[in-house]
Design a protein around this motif. Sequence first.
Motif, mmCIF file in Angstrom:
data_model
loop_
_atom_site.group_PDB
_atom_site.id
_atom_site.type_symbol
_atom_site.label_atom_id
_atom_site.label_comp_id
_atom_site.label_asym_id
_atom_site.label_seq_id
_atom_site.Cartn_x
_atom_site.Cartn_y
_atom_site.Cartn_z
ATOM 1 N N THR A 160 8.313 6.144 -19.251
ATOM 2 C CA THR A 160 9.892 6.765 -18.878
ATOM 3 C C THR A 160 10.196 7.720 -20.018
ATOM 4 O O THR A 160 9.473 7.893 -21.107
ATOM 5 N N LEU B 230 17.438 8.161 -18.416
ATOM 6 C CA LEU B 230 16.914 7.233 -19.329
ATOM 7 C C LEU B 230 15.458 6.531 -18.629
ATOM 8 O O LEU B 230 14.551 6.657 -19.133
ATOM 9 N N PHE B 231 15.866 6.007 -17.434
ATOM 10 C CA PHE B 231 14.644 5.257 -16.940
ATOM 11 C C PHE B 231 14.105 6.072 -15.742
ATOM 12 O O PHE B 231 14.121 5.270 -14.766
ATOM 13 N N TYR C 236 11.189 8.732 -14.260
ATOM 14 C CA TYR C 236 9.493 8.996 -14.973
ATOM 15 C C TYR C 236 9.631 10.649 -14.819
ATOM 16 O O TYR C 236 10.302 11.331 -14.153
ATOM 17 N N SER D 247 12.770 18.029 -12.696
ATOM 18 C CA SER D 247 12.284 19.242 -12.461
ATOM 19 C C SER D 247 11.546 19.864 -13.702
ATOM 20 O O SER D 247 11.813 19.152 -14.979
ATOM 21 N N GLN E 113 14.507 20.438 -16.535
ATOM 22 C CA GLN E 113 14.818 19.023 -16.854
ATOM 23 C C GLN E 113 13.694 18.441 -17.909
ATOM 24 O O GLN E 113 13.952 18.056 -19.069
ATOM 25 N N PRO F 71 2.660 10.497 -17.627
ATOM 26 C CA PRO F 71 3.241 10.269 -16.342
ATOM 27 C C PRO F 71 3.637 8.756 -16.461
ATOM 28 O O PRO F 71 4.490 8.602 -15.519
ATOM 29 N N GLU G 71 9.728 12.680 -11.819
ATOM 30 C CA GLU G 71 10.870 12.544 -11.106
ATOM 31 C C GLU G 71 11.964 13.890 -11.293
ATOM 32 O O GLU G 71 12.959 14.186 -10.840
#
Lengths: 346, 342, 383, 333
Positions: A133, A173-174, A176, A181, A184, A130, A179
């Motif tokens: 990135t 890319l950047f 975490y 779903s 994804q 977690p 953030e």
Amino acid sequence: MQGDGETVRTPDQPLVDVDGLVKLFPIAGNVFRKPSGFVHAVDGVSFRIERGESLGLVGESGCGKTTVGKLLVKLLEPTSGSIAFRFTDAGGADIPGGRVDPSTLKGRQLRDFRRQVQLIFQDPYESMNPRRTIYDTIAEPVSVQGIGSALDRVDRVAEILSLVGLTPPSAFLFRYPHELSGGQRQRVAIARALILEPSLVVADEPTSMLDVSSRTGIMSLMQELASGLGVAYLYITHDLAVARYMCDRIAVMYMGKIVEMAETEELLRNPLHPYTRALLSAVPVPDPGHHRPPPAISGEVTAPVDPPARCRFYDRCPLATRSCETSPHPPVEEKARGHVVACYEA
Amino acid sequence: MAEAGGRDSAGGGRAAPILRVEGLALRYLTRQGDVRALEDVSFALARGESLGLVGESGCGKTSLANCLMRLLPDNARLTGGEVLLDGEDVLLLSEDEIRSVRWRRISLVFQAAMNSLDPVYRVGQQVLEAIEAHGVETTATGGRERVARLFRLVGLDAGVFERYPHELSGGMRQRAVIAMALACDPDIVIADEPTTALDVIVQDRILRELKRIQEELGISIIYITHDMAVVAEVTDRVGVMYAGRLVELGETASVFGSPLHPYTEALMSSFPSVTGAKRPLASLAGEPPDLADPPPGCAFHPRCAHATALCREQRPPRVGLGDQWAECWHPLAADAVPLGGD
Amino acid sequence: MASYLARRIAQMALTLFLILTVTFVLVQAQPGDYASFYALNPDLPPDVKEQMRATFGLDRPVWQQYLIHMRNTVTGNFGVSFGHFPRPVLEVLAERLPRTIVLFGTATAASVYIGFLLGKAIAWRRGGLLEYTATISGTVLFTAFTPAFALTMIWLFAFRLGWLPVGKFLDPLVWRDADVTSTSVFSFMLLTAVAFVGFAALVLFISGRGDRIGRRWPATLALAAGALVAALAWTLSGIGPLALDILKHMVLPVATLTLISFAGTMLLTRNSMLETVREDYVTAARAKGLPDGQVRDRHAARNALLPVVTSLIYSLIFALDGSVIVESVFSWPGIGLTLLEAVRSEDLPLVMGAIVFIGFLSLLSHLIVDVLYAYLDPRIRYQ
Amino acid sequence: MRSWSTRSPAPGASPEPRGGGLGGGRLRLLQARARLALRSFRSGMAVFLESRLGLLSLLTIGVFALMAVAHPILMGTVWDADTYDPVTGYAFDATEQPAPPSWKHPLGTDPLGRDVLSQLLSSTRSEFALGITAALVTVTIATTVGAVSAYYGGLVDSFFMRFADLVIALPSISLLIVLSALFDLSLFYLALVIGVLGGFGGTAIVLKSQALSIKVKPFIEAARMAGGGQFQIIFVHIVPNLLPLSLLYMMFTVTSAIFAEAVLSFLGLLDIRMSWGIMIHTANAGGYLLSGTKYWWLVFPAGASITLLCSAFYLAGRALDEVVNPRLSRRDG
């Protein structure tokens, strides 16, 4: 690595040949930690996976399917039995050092092996650190393997992000993992597994924790990538319906044993083992007009702790006979072309 | 407000609905703003009927269940609507009154059986506790016998009374939780993903068990699930939820036969099946909307293949076909007619 | 459960062994050596010095001294105290141990109980005035400078208000004609407490076997009867007034210890409760229509108790540390004060003995906590 | 090495220009990382400051930090060393010692005629030094020990955990009393000892159990699948996930270090020149403590400082806990 320099084409040789694989887990015992018994998680499993083929490993929880997956990718060491990999180049020719027995690998050779065999985890939430990135997560295999420069890696990660459908890559890319779903995240997991361009990917229930709508997206993405990149899958799932769409062949596991294995449609149309039949008839059908008879099976799965020598399915089997009680676990026999079953009565 | 599916005639001549939800709206106050968990949800449930509520995670299914029992976290705010249980609004009851509704009238089968049983008490005591709290049985032996009867009903051995939750298998725990839900003869049982964590053979058995019990006791069941196949097998009617709204509701057979809402169709065709011909699976692009900031117009328009400018700007109307209705500008059946109201 | 406890006891034996080793190493590592410590002490007659030399094997190689040290400790032979010459260390410590246990046990029980009740309350109703008051005052007391706080208590309750005795553990005037020693009274008090706790555990165990969950009065009645019997026994024994005198001296130190340490349990209970109230079984309990108090006490708090019991080990250590300070400020002659006096008078055998006793005491507390935990959590009980 | 370009992109994946517009190089990479760090710091800070107690404790620590900075400045400018030195000064201007507060001595003087405010300020600095040194030692040891014994398990684990049991079984104050009897403890060694005791004791056990829960997460297996070695897994994956919790315990160590120093000084067991504990010790030794409120300036400033600074670090730790531990947060999401 046992690179013997042989470079002849060997199309008949499978990518993976698993023979008599056994994994026992000791059960913690008394103060002196002497095991009080063994869980026979995987007990004499044999199968082959061809290049680019997708083999489904289906069974209920605790049947040992995940353990097989972990043994194959060398996250666990087998108690006995053998696993033989034979990696080739794109044209199917042997590559130097292409014959691998994972149990002998260490250090540099193990890292090379990791390039060829990758794993996709079930839980898209827990399988990513977690605090790192998306870029760090996907680039980790290449950076650990020391492939390319830091800048190459950014490009490469961006490229593979768009390949798995996370576009535009710069938007992902950047960020975490939290953030993103679930769907994804699972795409990120696929990207991480594929960035090293492996020959075999073990996918451990990659869609079971996803929502319906993202599930089909992941399934078709995996299929597209398999045909595009020539990846073979060992697809582990408890869901026969999912296995039907993802796999060329299906192996059904019960209490550490493969009880039946056949081409997907053959297995679904003509299940021979009573357990496969029960499993099939228990799957709900998304059609209100369809009426299923209840599966002919009693009892519940028990943990395979030092199981008796007889057929593992004996206690629940509708076909069980006297001789089943006294005979050892039935051997795997070929009943039709490519259709093998381990049952005396089938 | 039109509520086609919920008319008294709904459900093929069954008795007056026992539960009626009208225009229910719920928000959660969060740091990111107000999350509109439920918007304008209306449906009715007849006595002895089983209703399925399907949708993806975060669509508001579980929030709806919690609303019915008034089990809401501190940051939840009911912003409208009513929940009529035999004509009485549950949302207006005092804390003491709602306590007598819980379990007595409406009970819950939780989605994670392991977590809904308290690990430090014996399973039987936890069932007994509900019986005592409502004074269903007055003597100790009466209570015990009732628990034994309930266990028998769900196919559990009487010895389970003295066991702790961690000593039971997943299937047994789920049965114990079902027995607990039936402890006070409720009128309505809400089964929130009752079989999600179970293996397919155990799932099949539990679902058959639930169906049998429902017929035996004549209770109403609300199944909350994401599994279209389960809904198809066990429910009489089905409601499809998307982004906090009920977007389609109707008889299960007719919804599966001819869905009106594109989302319903997408859900159905994304479900693989082991029987029948192997048809290609459809997949929905994109992600469900952020409920703190839902899109204008129809919440489904960013993912809908049929979306037009109308969908992007205006709330869709309710259209009906027989007992079935959907909220959509472009229903999939040409003969669906707009319903009055709105 | 048996194997769990057996494992814990084995680990504790190992820890005790480590404690003995560490004390030995410390003595060896300190500047100057043990032998000269004895040799230079002017209070010791030469024959005693010779005897000590033999007992501790001071002229032998280090590894033999180590073995002798181990053997001596196991047989309770800590040597002779310099400060209390010629009493053996063991005798001094045995006299003082009950006093420390009574003080520290009472204070720990009180602070844990109060802390648990308060923590439960502030977690159930978050954001109220009670939460802020309890958190701030608890934290301030928790981090208050114990000696200064204890002196303030003495100043307020003993000097200004004159309600309670200033310090020490008994009033010589009351004890002048007594034909029993304070140690035996302490031992009796300890015995009573242990007997009562055992009785209470038995009563609760039996009442917990019944069907009815809500019925509490038989257990309460039995406990009250037990308390009555104990009180009667004390009144009739004739040493009641002596015990009362001790109790009067106990109030202030116990109150001080309780006040400085309840916050630890309180804040932990709060955090633990905040986690359990999110569990499904608490929602299930609420959904079942159970009264609010029952959901809180029987389900949320009961499960929140488990981590609190685990950390009871730390609370106990904190209280043990606290009682060393409190004993010194209140001149309560327990193990802590003994340690401090021994340090000040360089009474090395007594220092070593006291630290081993303190270690042993905390290991014993560990064991009690482990048993309690195993009792409270069926998942461990039936492993 | 095979290359992506030889393969057809999967249908459905729109072909994107290389790097997706991120070809800016290493600088861009660093920029992105800096932005990320800033963002997570801000959001963490926002949560932290939402707790009023957290804000209050941070302010308190800030005030004490200012006090610590103020002392050398005052000594260099308005205070002359003869009168105001915290240890060797003497207030010749006062008629009797201890003198009550006055303009020249805002907090009065102690029984030995030394300025109390100057003592208070100069002690602040050493308390900070002590607390922070001890905390750093604790966190370094505990994080490493926790991660290593969780990762390797077996004998390594048993060794560290038995050692931790030992440290816990010997209450730190009692042990420090014994140590101060056997050795001369200076402030630095005291910080070291407290740090080591904290690091090998309870904190190590807590961090180890946290590390254990991280070790069994699938992302650790994913790191192994990437080919990562022990070092990569321990220091890239386990330790960063331990840091928030370590930070929390760092706060608690600061509290216990300041507290232990004060107690030992009060008992007269330490070999240091000036501290809040010594100020109270001096007052107590002169018998001023039980005289009630008459000589309040001898005890109150130092006592209150110990309590305030300890509570501030403790409460800051708890507020941090609310940031670190999502289960404690009051709102969902």
